[in-house]
Design a protein around this motif. Structure first.
Motif, mmCIF file in Angstrom:
data_model
loop_
_atom_site.group_PDB
_atom_site.id
_atom_site.type_symbol
_atom_site.label_atom_id
_atom_site.label_comp_id
_atom_site.label_asym_id
_atom_site.label_seq_id
_atom_site.Cartn_x
_atom_site.Cartn_y
_atom_site.Cartn_z
ATOM 1 N N LEU A 134 -6.008 -3.360 1.517
ATOM 2 C CA LEU A 134 -4.859 -3.256 0.628
ATOM 3 C C LEU A 134 -4.285 -4.949 0.714
ATOM 4 C CD1 LEU A 134 -3.221 -0.016 1.453
ATOM 5 C CD2 LEU A 134 -4.369 -0.353 -0.609
ATOM 6 N N HIS A 185 3.103 -6.864 -2.177
ATOM 7 C CA HIS A 185 3.597 -5.823 -3.406
ATOM 8 C C HIS A 185 2.385 -4.619 -3.453
ATOM 9 C CE1 HIS A 185 5.884 -9.210 -4.612
ATOM 10 N NE2 HIS A 185 4.645 -10.088 -4.245
ATOM 11 N N VAL A 186 1.107 -5.044 -3.548
ATOM 12 C CA VAL A 186 0.235 -3.942 -3.305
ATOM 13 C C VAL A 186 0.453 -3.063 -2.154
ATOM 14 C CG1 VAL A 186 -2.393 -3.467 -3.069
ATOM 15 C CG2 VAL A 186 -1.416 -5.310 -4.478
ATOM 16 N N GLU A 238 3.958 -0.601 -2.726
ATOM 17 C CA GLU A 238 3.522 0.192 -3.999
ATOM 18 C C GLU A 238 2.540 1.461 -3.451
ATOM 19 O OE1 GLU A 238 4.986 0.229 -6.898
ATOM 20 O OE2 GLU A 238 5.841 -1.689 -7.127
ATOM 21 N N TYR A 239 1.484 1.050 -2.707
ATOM 22 C CA TYR A 239 0.811 2.096 -2.026
ATOM 23 C C TYR A 239 1.393 3.119 -1.356
ATOM 24 C CZ TYR A 239 -2.487 4.072 1.171
ATOM 25 O OH TYR A 239 -3.443 5.056 1.915
ATOM 26 N N GLU A 273 3.828 5.382 -3.345
ATOM 27 C CA GLU A 273 3.290 6.361 -4.129
ATOM 28 C C GLU A 273 2.542 7.398 -3.171
ATOM 29 O OE1 GLU A 273 1.598 3.809 -6.892
ATOM 30 O OE2 GLU A 273 -0.214 3.562 -5.877
ATOM 31 N N PRO A 314 -4.793 5.998 -5.758
ATOM 32 C CA PRO A 314 -3.887 4.852 -5.221
ATOM 33 C C PRO A 314 -4.737 3.560 -4.861
ATOM 34 C CG PRO A 314 -3.916 6.831 -3.689
ATOM 35 C CD PRO A 314 -4.441 7.244 -4.923
ATOM 36 N N ALA A 369 -4.390 0.051 -6.271
ATOM 37 C CA ALA A 369 -4.330 -1.120 -5.519
ATOM 38 C C ALA A 369 -5.157 -2.310 -5.942
ATOM 39 C CB ALA A 369 -4.624 -0.684 -4.095
ATOM 40 N N ARG A 417 -3.715 -3.713 -9.102
ATOM 41 C CA ARG A 417 -2.652 -4.788 -8.822
ATOM 42 C C ARG A 417 -2.885 -5.893 -8.147
ATOM 43 N NH1 ARG A 417 0.315 0.611 -6.946
ATOM 44 N NH2 ARG A 417 1.605 1.156 -8.680
ATOM 45 N N ARG A 418 -3.976 -5.730 -7.367
ATOM 46 C CA ARG A 418 -4.569 -7.173 -6.596
ATOM 47 C C ARG A 418 -5.125 -7.997 -7.591
ATOM 48 N NH1 ARG A 418 -9.189 -9.484 -4.823
ATOM 49 N NH2 ARG A 418 -10.570 -8.063 -5.908
ATOM 50 N N GLU A 446 -2.141 -9.653 -9.692
ATOM 51 C CA GLU A 446 -1.780 -10.842 -8.828
ATOM 52 C C GLU A 446 -2.649 -11.998 -8.813
ATOM 53 O OE1 GLU A 446 0.292 -10.289 -5.380
ATOM 54 O OE2 GLU A 446 0.920 -8.191 -5.847
#
Lengths: 230, 230
Positions: free
Chosen positions: A61, A65-66, A69-70, A73, B89, B93, B96-97, B100
């Motif tokens: 991860l 931010h990642v 969020e992980y 959740e 999840p 991730a 989201r990675r 970014e």
């Protein structure tokens, strides 16, 4: 056991360590010197930045931010009033805006230039860009701190916690960034009583203790760094 | 009706416009020239960057990450197989990675320097920093494009869509960034057939049409920009 690649001078790493501690999430810690561009680390995160959390199942991860969020959740959602991201979508948006403020904008304006000049360049070989700090870069970053402290004081003075009524990721991100500067003696607290009061509250939390005993190689912190009554 | 402050040369703005279109979310569009530092805009977003979405209740949502998360948790969650963020999840991730990667790293390495030099500086007054493009900055950014296209080709060649089996925010973020460069004629497609095939698929979606008819002031796009068979 999950593994966290981090560095004591990285605000984003400190943010995730605070999140872990607030959520009782355990991980092994590995200090990573990103400027050495280690191939094994770049395979985990091609962007080369910190922190990286390798989960128990081996998945990487990448970035604050990642990971935040992980965590929310997967675990935060069960924490009820200790959850670090609100339930309301607009309050979540405000928290996320402030995480970005402190870990992207403040980082760009202040933390990255100051740590690069004062912490990283002295540890790098001269042919990789190491050397003495650039005084012009330091001057600009220090002027930026003053502007950012005004905004932090305004936030701290107008709300119980930075993003609203409860401690949130926003407080941890801001305190992580401030703690790096405070370690280096770059924060002038006397002009910012509201920011100081807020920082004192975050700094007094049990989750903050490991950061206060943290040491950057060859660079001890200023005298008041670990002092809760600074 | 929600309002979106955007700019045709801003990759992050284009990303959110694509998200809106994929999710049938309607908003009024206002073109914002951030370099003019308009006080009313800075009150909405003190960080001064685009896009900003003012929701129907008047709340400002600042930046692509905040808006995309808000859209997913408020609307995307009901879209089932058209949702742009996965349920798992770890897949979330990875998406989201990549958001970014394309809106922060690629932006820093390529999109920001190229658009600043080629689009914004010619529109700025010289005493605000306007003027002719800096050829050294252009050269560095263009070298970075080639590295990034290799990574994009690798992603596009190893997965059906960039973050996995389904179209996601990652594809929209990457295509938004690429579309700004393609408008300016900065992408050499002949060396990147896998990236080209992927971009052709995203570009052919109905959500992409408004971007293809978009025009930057005083700067028409290259001839193949709106061509689906480029």
């Amino acid at each position: 056991m999950p593994v966290l690649y981090h560095h004591p001078a990285s605000a984003a790493s400190r943010f995730i360590r605070l999140c872990f501690a607030e959520m009782d999430f355990e991980a092994d810690m590995i200090e990573e010197r990103t400027w050495e561009k280690r191939a094994e680390f770049l395979r985990l995160n091609p962007a080369g930045h910190l922190p990286v959390c390798v989960a128990a199942n081996g998945q990487a991860l990448c970035g604050p931010h990642v990971i935040a969020e992980y965590l929310d959740e997967s675990f935060g959602v069960f924490k009820r009033d200790r959850r670090l991201l609100a339930e309301d979508p607009y309050k979540r948006a405000e928290t996320r805006r402030l995480i970005e403020w402190f870990l992207i904008k403040f980082e760009h304006d202040v933390t990255t230039p100051l740590t690069r000049e004062r912490v990283i360049k002295p540890q790098m070989r001269s042919d990789d860009g190491g050397g003495a700090p650039d005084s012009k870069v330091l001057r600009t970053a220090r002027a930026n701190i003053r502007q950012h402290l005004k905004y932090l004081s305004w936030l701290a003075g107008s709300r119980p916690w930075l993003a609203g009524d409860r401690l949130s990721y926003a407080d941890l991100a801001a305190a992580a960034a401030i703690s790096v500067l405070d370690y280096l003696g770059e924060v002038d607290w006397k002009d910012s009583p509201q920011a100081k009061d807020w920082y004192q509250r975050v700094k007094s939390r049990p989750s903050f203790r490991p950061l206060l005993s943290d040491r950057i190689r060859n660079m001890p912190p200023v005298a008041h760094y670990a002092d809760l009554d600074f």
